[in-house]
Design an enzyme around this catalytic site. Structure first.
Site, PDB file in Angstrom:
ATOM      1  CE  LYS A 184       1.173  12.276  14.259  1.00  0.00           C
ATOM      2  NZ  LYS A 184       1.468  10.875  14.556  1.00  0.00           N
ATOM      3  CG  ASP A 210      -0.545   9.987  11.765  1.00  0.00           C
ATOM      4  OD1 ASP A 210      -0.195   9.132  12.587  1.00  0.00           O
ATOM      5  OD2 ASP A 210      -1.640  10.584  11.859  1.00  0.00           O
TER       6      ASP A 210
HETATM    7  P1  NAD Z   1      -4.429   4.815   7.245  1.00  0.00           P
HETATM    8  O1  NAD Z   1      -4.723   6.077   6.575  1.00  0.00           O
HETATM    9  O2  NAD Z   1      -3.555   3.824   6.577  1.00  0.00           O
HETATM   10  O3  NAD Z   1      -5.807   4.055   7.595  1.00  0.00           O
HETATM   11  C1  NAD Z   1      -6.823   4.642   8.320  1.00  0.00           C
HETATM   12  C2  NAD Z   1      -7.998   3.675   8.322  1.00  0.00           C
HETATM   13  O4  NAD Z   1      -9.030   4.185   9.161  1.00  0.00           O
HETATM   14  C3  NAD Z   1      -8.638   3.475   6.933  1.00  0.00           C
HETATM   15  O5  NAD Z   1      -8.995   2.120   6.776  1.00  0.00           O
HETATM   16  C4  NAD Z   1      -9.897   4.333   6.999  1.00  0.00           C
HETATM   17  O6  NAD Z   1     -10.921   3.867   6.169  1.00  0.00           O
HETATM   18  C5  NAD Z   1     -10.264   4.148   8.456  1.00  0.00           C
HETATM   19  N1  NAD Z   1     -11.142   5.189   8.964  1.00  0.00           N
HETATM   20  C6  NAD Z   1     -11.115   6.510   8.723  1.00  0.00           C
HETATM   21  N2  NAD Z   1     -12.125   7.125   9.357  1.00  0.00           N
HETATM   22  C7  NAD Z   1     -12.795   6.140  10.024  1.00  0.00           C
HETATM   23  C8  NAD Z   1     -13.907   6.126  10.869  1.00  0.00           C
HETATM   24  N3  NAD Z   1     -14.562   7.245  11.148  1.00  0.00           N
HETATM   25  N4  NAD Z   1     -14.309   4.932  11.380  1.00  0.00           N
HETATM   26  C9  NAD Z   1     -13.658   3.797  11.092  1.00  0.00           C
HETATM   27  N5  NAD Z   1     -12.572   3.751  10.314  1.00  0.00           N
HETATM   28  C10 NAD Z   1     -12.157   4.911   9.780  1.00  0.00           C
HETATM   29  O7  NAD Z   1      -3.874   5.211   8.683  1.00  0.00           O
HETATM   30  P2  NAD Z   1      -2.965   4.350   9.653  1.00  0.00           P
HETATM   31  O8  NAD Z   1      -1.567   4.680   9.370  1.00  0.00           O
HETATM   32  O9  NAD Z   1      -3.428   2.938   9.655  1.00  0.00           O
HETATM   33  O10 NAD Z   1      -3.331   5.040  11.043  1.00  0.00           O
HETATM   34  C11 NAD Z   1      -4.459   4.632  11.812  1.00  0.00           C
HETATM   35  C12 NAD Z   1      -4.219   5.019  13.255  1.00  0.00           C
HETATM   36  O11 NAD Z   1      -3.007   4.420  13.699  1.00  0.00           O
HETATM   37  C13 NAD Z   1      -4.064   6.525  13.497  1.00  0.00           C
HETATM   38  O12 NAD Z   1      -4.589   6.851  14.762  1.00  0.00           O
HETATM   39  C14 NAD Z   1      -2.564   6.711  13.507  1.00  0.00           C
HETATM   40  O13 NAD Z   1      -2.170   7.871  14.208  1.00  0.00           O
HETATM   41  C15 NAD Z   1      -2.157   5.444  14.194  1.00  0.00           C
HETATM   42  N6  NAD Z   1      -0.764   5.102  13.977  1.00  0.00           N
HETATM   43  C16 NAD Z   1      -0.307   4.728  12.741  1.00  0.00           C
HETATM   44  C17 NAD Z   1       1.037   4.431  12.591  1.00  0.00           C
HETATM   45  C18 NAD Z   1       1.601   3.949  11.282  1.00  0.00           C
HETATM   46  O14 NAD Z   1       2.795   3.625  11.226  1.00  0.00           O
HETATM   47  N7  NAD Z   1       0.816   3.847  10.228  1.00  0.00           N
HETATM   48  C19 NAD Z   1       1.907   4.534  13.665  1.00  0.00           C
HETATM   49  C20 NAD Z   1       1.413   4.920  14.901  1.00  0.00           C
HETATM   50  C21 NAD Z   1       0.073   5.202  15.031  1.00  0.00           C
END
Ligand code: NAD
Length: 403
Positions: free
Chosen positions: A96, A136
């Site tokens: 990571k 991410d």
């Molecule tokens: P992203 O940046 O696209 O979206 C993040 C979202 O979370 C946004 O809508 C933001 O407004 C919201 N957010 C931020 N702080 C917040 C808070 N305090 N309370 C509520 N909402 C909040 O990110 P993503 O890619 O959707 O990732 C979100 C989660 O999913 C993370 O934990 C990430 O590690 C996990 N994840 C994502 C992927 C991927 O392919 N995108 C894969 C595996 C895991």
């Protein structure tokens, strides 16, 4: 979860896996920790890459841009990636990366410079057969394209397999944009079938790549989304939200809270709503001892990494809540990242339906294996998932003669 807490959890489940202290240390300890300080327009940003375990294949894992990023967080996320690639049964390890930055405060040019600097700092340690980053939180396909471009410039040859989550124009895979959410939906559908869940109401915390796409796909699969939130807060409508309109509001006003046809709820309240499925899709440690007992959902689909603390897990287990853990629930992202890497390495690109079909197969097989491990046991579904993943890593370590 802090890395210390991960170690405590591992110690707890070690007897169930049959590992001794030496083997446990190997599983928990990252192979390499890389740190750098990046500088854009006079401002300094700490940057990281943690390479956790590569016994099953090259390190694999995203890069996070967030003000809360620190080494401890990146180390925990790298550990989970090793488990996740094992759960998904893709021939990759775990790593990571991250930068401690609030990307919303940087211009597009500054973000490009920062992304290129990350590569300049770590490029000797990454590569298609060494370590393959991906997006991410707050990192995008555009940033992956800048990073790949910088890497190829530095090494003087084409290497699209150095990074995944790229735009289609430079070797990205179809379906990668929705892969995390789609993989989660496949897993949820299996779980819903197992526990015969009839009412299908959903609350989603976080409305980015994972949460927003989950909302869209769940509607297509017959679920009613009653609440969603982002960093500014949440919205709730018991009759169901019109997700297309919510997405429009989010893209026009930058937040779901400006959506008119709903009540406002806080990011804390959204977790405790009377829904059957809760989908944390934002950041870590949101389900804790403080709120776990008040959660009414029957199933929690952890699209976010590490949203539930170990103490909260125990409460949820006692209350009969089925937690589909992050390393399974969001493994669709890394699975299609793996498909992207395979396509880059072979130069043969697949149709969307082929990617979806392969993804579904991987997710269903992973779920079924874990369900078999979990059925009739005292421990929770997360523990069953960890047991299988750790056994798989250990097997690779053993045949390599490392343990
Ligand atoms: P992203 O940046 O696209 O979206 C993040 C979202 O979370 C946004 O809508 C933001 O407004 C919201 N957010 C931020 N702080 C917040 C808070 N305090 N309370 C509520 N909402 C909040 O990110 P993503 O890619 O959707 O990732 C979100 C989660 O999913 C993370 O934990 C990430 O590690 C996990 N994840 C994502 C992927 C991927 O392919 N995108 C894969 C595996 C895991």
């Amino acid at each position: 979860m802090t890395f210390e807490k991960i170690k405590l959890f591992l110690e707890k489940i070690a007897p169930l896996v049959g590992v001794d202290e030496n083997q446990l240390t190997i599983i928990a300890t990252p192979n390499k920790i890389l740190e750098a300080e990046l500088e854009v327009n006079g401002k300094k940003y700490p940057a990281y890459r943690v390479q956790h375990n590569n016994s099953r294949g090259p390190y694999k894992g995203g890069i996070r841009y967030h003000p809360g990023v620190d080494l401890d967080e990146v180390q925990s996320l790298a550990f989970w990636m090793s488990l996740k690639t094992a759960v998904a049964d893709v021939p990759l390890g775990g790593g990571k990366g991250g930068i401690t930055v609030n990307p919303k405060e940087l211009s597009n040019d500054e973000l490009q410079e920062l992304s290129r600097q990350w590569v300049r700092a770590f490029y000797k340690h990454i590569g298609p057969t060494k370590d393959i980053p991906a997006p991410d939180v707050y990192t995008t396909p555009q940033m992956m394209a800048w990073m790949m471009d910088e890497y190829e410039t530095l090494i003087g040859e084409k290497a699209p397999g150095v990074i995944t989550g790229k735009p289609l124009a430079v070797g990205g895979s179809l379906v990668r944009d929705i892969a995390t959410a789609l993989g989660g939906v496949y897993v949820l559908e299996e779980a819903v079938g197992k526990i015969n869940l009839i009412e299908k109401t959903v609350a989603i915390q976080g409305f980015g790549n994972a949460g927003m796409n989950a909302a869209k796909l769940l509607v297509e699969h017959g679920y009613k989304i009653v609440a969603v939130s982002d960093s500014k807060g949440g919205i709730y409508n018991a009759s169901g939200l019109d997700i297309d309109s919510v997405i429009k509001t989010k893209s026009e006003t930058k937040s779901v809270v400006n959506y008119a046809d709903a009540e406002k709820v806080s990011n804390e309240e959204i977790l405790k709503l009377g829904v059957s499925v809760l989908v944390p899709s934002a950041l870590e440690n949101v389900i804790t001892v403080e709120n776990a007992a008040e959660i009414k959902a029957k199933i929690i689909l952890e699209l976010a990494n590490g949203p539930t603390t170990p103490e909260a897990d125990e409460i949820l287990h006692q209350n009969g809540v089925l937690v589909l853990p992050d390393i399974l629930a969001n493994a669709g992202g890394v699975t299609v990242s793996y498909f992207e890497w395979v396509q880059n390495n072979t130069g043969l690109y697949w149709k969307a339906d082929e990617v979806k079909e392969r993804l579904k197969e991987k997710m269903v097989v992973a779920f079924d294996k874990i369900w078999a491990e979990y059925s009739g046991k005292e421990y929770d579904f997360r523990t069953a998932t960890y047991i299988l993943a750790i056994k798989k890593i250990l097997e690779a370590e053993k045949v390599r003669g490392r343990v």
